[in-house]
Scaffold this motif. Structure first.
Motif, PDB file in Angstrom:
ATOM      1  N   GLU A 270       0.843  -1.193   0.000  1.00  0.00           N
ATOM      2  CA  GLU A 270       0.000   0.000   0.000  1.00  0.00           C
ATOM      3  C   GLU A 270       0.885   1.252   0.000  1.00  0.00           C
ATOM      4  O   GLU A 270       1.908   1.305   0.686  1.00  0.00           O
ATOM      5  CB  GLU A 270      -0.890  -0.021   1.247  1.00  0.00           C
ATOM      6  N   GLY A 271       0.489   2.246  -0.774  1.00  0.00           N
ATOM      7  CA  GLY A 271       1.247   3.489  -0.875  1.00  0.00           C
ATOM      8  C   GLY A 271       2.193   3.511  -2.065  1.00  0.00           C
ATOM      9  O   GLY A 271       2.739   4.552  -2.400  1.00  0.00           O
ATOM     10  N   THR A 272       2.398   2.377  -2.709  1.00  0.00           N
ATOM     11  CA  THR A 272       3.265   2.306  -3.893  1.00  0.00           C
ATOM     12  C   THR A 272       2.422   2.551  -5.131  1.00  0.00           C
ATOM     13  O   THR A 272       1.349   1.966  -5.292  1.00  0.00           O
ATOM     14  CB  THR A 272       3.936   0.926  -3.989  1.00  0.00           C
TER      15      THR A 272
ATOM     16  N   GLY B 134      -1.032  -1.731  -3.678  1.00  0.00           N
ATOM     17  CA  GLY B 134      -0.773  -0.367  -4.123  1.00  0.00           C
ATOM     18  C   GLY B 134      -1.635  -0.023  -5.319  1.00  0.00           C
ATOM     19  O   GLY B 134      -2.735  -0.545  -5.487  1.00  0.00           O
TER      20      GLY B 134
END
Length: 136
Positions: free
Chosen positions: A21-23, A39
């Motif tokens: 997550e966040g990529t 992500g």
């Protein structure tokens, strides 16, 4: 007895790729192994294995794979050779071609869907699932 070769690092991990997550990825992904995406992918994805789009994951583009579990968001065209599982919190928009389909109550499934059971014609010569040919 003690001469056994050590396993490769990827064999020990079960050959599963993971994007956390966040990529954010902008581009295409081609994978031989299973893949978990938590992500964001803007681009196409192709695999001989399974893709799991986690609850925080999203894909905008085309997917070609053997199996898929979608818990997050998908927008585009997805071709699944065997089973597509759509979880209750997922959102699917676009076009779906699959062998078998499972949609849990509560899923946002706004897609055209075609089920194909003839797996012989959906594989390319290299063992990869081949893209669906468009009729023109």
């Amino acid at each position: 007895m003690f001469d056994s070769k050590p396993k490769k690092y990827t064999e020990l991990l079960g050959k599963t790729n993971r994007i956390v997550e966040g990529t954010i990825i902008k581009g295409d992904i081609i994978s031989q192994a299973d893949f978990r995406l938590d992500g964001e992918l803007t681009g196409n994805f192709q695999s001989k294995g399974k893709i799991v789009i986690g609850p925080a994951g999203s894909v905008t583009g085309d997917i070609i794979c053997k199996n898929a579990d979608i818990e997050g968001r998908f927008k585009g065209k997805i071709q699944v050779l065997e089973i597509l599982n759509v979880k209750h919190k997922s959102s699917i928009h676009g076009e779906v071609i699959c062998g078998k389909l499972s949609v849990e109550p509560g899923a946002d499934f706004s897609a055209s869907c075609m089920m194909k059971t003839n797996s012989k014609n959906t594989m390319a010569n290299d063992g990869q699932p081949k893209p669906e040919e468009k009729n023109q």
